[in-house]
Design a protein around this motif. Structure first.
Motif, short mmCIF file in Angstrom:
data_model
loop_
_atom_site.label_atom_id
_atom_site.label_comp_id
_atom_site.label_asym_id
_atom_site.label_seq_id
_atom_site.Cartn_x
_atom_site.Cartn_y
_atom_site.Cartn_z
N THR A 112 134.86 -3.39 32.18
CA THR A 112 133.79 -4.36 31.97
C THR A 112 132.59 -4.09 32.87
O THR A 112 131.54 -4.73 32.71
N TYR A 113 132.74 -3.15 33.79
CA TYR A 113 131.63 -2.63 34.60
C TYR A 113 130.42 -2.29 33.72
O TYR A 113 129.27 -2.50 34.12
N TYR A 114 130.67 -1.78 32.53
CA TYR A 114 129.58 -1.30 31.67
C TYR A 114 128.83 -2.43 30.97
O TYR A 114 127.70 -2.25 30.52
N GLY A 115 129.44 -3.60 30.87
CA GLY A 115 128.80 -4.72 30.20
C GLY A 115 128.82 -4.56 28.68
O GLY A 115 129.11 -3.50 28.14
N ALA A 116 128.51 -5.67 28.02
CA ALA A 116 128.48 -5.70 26.55
C ALA A 116 127.10 -6.14 26.09
O ALA A 116 126.58 -7.15 26.54
N ALA A 117 126.53 -5.36 25.19
CA ALA A 117 125.19 -5.68 24.68
C ALA A 117 125.03 -5.07 23.30
O ALA A 117 125.74 -4.14 22.93
N ALA A 118 124.08 -5.60 22.56
CA ALA A 118 123.87 -5.14 21.18
C ALA A 118 123.47 -3.67 21.12
O ALA A 118 123.78 -2.97 20.15
N ASP A 119 122.77 -3.18 22.15
CA ASP A 119 122.29 -1.80 22.12
C ASP A 119 123.16 -0.86 22.96
O ASP A 119 122.75 0.27 23.22
N SER A 120 124.34 -1.30 23.36
CA SER A 120 125.22 -0.42 24.14
C SER A 120 125.81 0.68 23.26
O SER A 120 126.04 0.47 22.06
N PRO A 121 126.10 1.84 23.83
CA PRO A 121 126.79 2.88 23.05
C PRO A 121 128.19 2.42 22.70
O PRO A 121 128.79 1.62 23.40
N LEU A 122 128.73 2.91 21.57
CA LEU A 122 130.06 2.49 21.16
C LEU A 122 131.09 2.93 22.18
O LEU A 122 131.97 2.15 22.58
N TYR A 123 131.01 4.20 22.63
CA TYR A 123 131.95 4.71 23.63
C TYR A 123 131.19 5.01 24.92
O TYR A 123 130.34 5.89 24.96
N HIS A 124 131.49 4.26 25.96
CA HIS A 124 130.85 4.46 27.25
C HIS A 124 131.45 5.65 27.97
O HIS A 124 132.67 5.81 28.03
N LYS A 125 130.59 6.47 28.55
CA LYS A 125 131.02 7.56 29.41
C LYS A 125 130.82 7.15 30.87
O LYS A 125 130.09 6.20 31.17
N GLU A 126 131.45 7.89 31.76
CA GLU A 126 131.45 7.51 33.18
C GLU A 126 130.07 7.43 33.80
O GLU A 126 129.85 6.67 34.75
N MET A 131 125.65 -2.22 33.16
CA MET A 131 124.87 -3.30 32.57
C MET A 131 125.52 -4.67 32.71
O MET A 131 124.91 -5.69 32.38
N ALA A 132 126.76 -4.72 33.21
CA ALA A 132 127.43 -6.01 33.37
C ALA A 132 126.69 -6.93 34.33
O ALA A 132 126.82 -8.15 34.25
N VAL A 133 125.90 -6.37 35.24
CA VAL A 133 125.18 -7.23 36.20
C VAL A 133 124.13 -8.08 35.51
O VAL A 133 123.71 -9.11 36.04
N THR A 134 123.68 -7.66 34.32
CA THR A 134 122.70 -8.46 33.57
C THR A 134 123.34 -9.21 32.42
O THR A 134 122.96 -10.34 32.13
#
Length: 307
Positions: A112-126, A131-134
């Protein structure tokens, strides 16, 4: 190998400790909470990781490796206490590792470090930003702890540092954020949204952490097991009833009418997916999950049937 586990009394901490004992390691634990039925072979210290007594454990026992699992989620403590535990505790762990000659430190973080947003990539890389801070401010303390652990890669080059970003866990113990969200008879969702949820069985989480220790990998790694599934599928497969709510009504309804209580920032994580690419970890360690998504959901449903 002598392995020290801050946070050993948690569900995953206990599982990792027992697995390491089976593998022949000497295990020492630090936790403010008791572990009442711990095997006598595991040495326990009921102290706060931020206190001098915890540093004394490092100084006297000289562990070869440390697996840091002493972080808490947004659902457990007040904001100020979370920061003291998650960021202050993580800082203390890595300072003690540096000062007392620890060879390998593993920080167990969350995807969940990466956060969830409409414009996030489907697969997060390291290398993706946190983005979770926002998108989910209640997770800012965990993001800060993750980033602090990452700095040890260059601040303390003599310390082999591993940062693991684990997906949600799901299994018969009911441990974790996703398990808590699915616990009730009715599960609220946002009308018109059905995000993918990435989770793995708690036994596979244990295997992954122990493999990171065994293979002595260094760096930042996403850790995932089977393929993600739509939230609606997870709700149905665990025997729950989905309650789609208009977004404008969602925050007013949660915590009432028998629905789970969630922080405001959780809204984005119920609308959008957080899915990770774990290819680097699999290549570095040879990790293969043993429990697929269907079995994980079935085991959870059997352990927590709807009444």
């Amino acid at each position: 190998m002598r392995v020290l586990i801050p946070g050993i009394a948690g569900v995953l901490g206990q599982k990792v400790a027992l697995r390491l004992v089976e593998q022949g390691h000497e295990v020492i634990g630090i936790d403010r909470r008791p572990w009442w039925n711990a095997p006598p072979s595991i040495e326990l210290h009921n102290v706060d990781i931020r206190k001098r007594a915890a540093e004394d454990v490092f100084r006297k026992k000289k562990p070869h490796a440390v697996i840091h699992m002493a972080t808490v989620t947004h659902l457990v403590e007040r904001t100020e206490e979370r920061y003291r535990i998650n960021l202050g505790g993580t800082r203390a762990v890595f300072e003690h590792c540096r000062d007392w000659g620890v060879e390998h430190a593993i920080f167990v973080g969350r995807h969940t470090y990466y956060g969830a947003a409409a414009d996030s990539p489907l697969y997060h890389k390291e290398e993706d930003p946190p983005m979770a801070v926002t998108t989910f401010p209640e997770l800012a303390d965990l993001v800060a702890a993750d980033l602090y652990a990452c700095t040890a890669l260059w601040r303390v080059p003599e310390l082999k540092t591993t940062v693991l970003r684990m997906v949600y866990t799901l299994g018969p113990t009911g441990h974790g954020t996703l398990a808590a969200y699915l616990r009730g008879k009715r599960v609220p969702t946002i009308l018109g949204f059905d995000p993918l949820y990435h989770f793995m069985h708690e036994d596979d989480v244990t295997t992954a952490i122990c493999l990171a220790l065994e293979k002595r990998v260094a760096g930042v790694y996403n850790v995932a097991g089977p393929q993600p599934v739509p939230l609606s599928v997870a709700i149905r497969a665990t025997g729950r009833t989905q309650i789609p709510l208009p977004e404008s009504f969602f925050n007013a309804a949660i915590g009432r009418f028998g629905l789970p209580k969630l922080p405001p920032g959780a809204l984005s994580h119920i609308k959008y997916p957080v899915v990770v690419d774990s290819a680097a970890f699999r290549a570095a360690t040879g990790f293969k999950h043993a429990v697929d998504e269907v079995q994980a959901m079935e085991e959870y449903q059997k352990a927590f049937p709807v009444r």
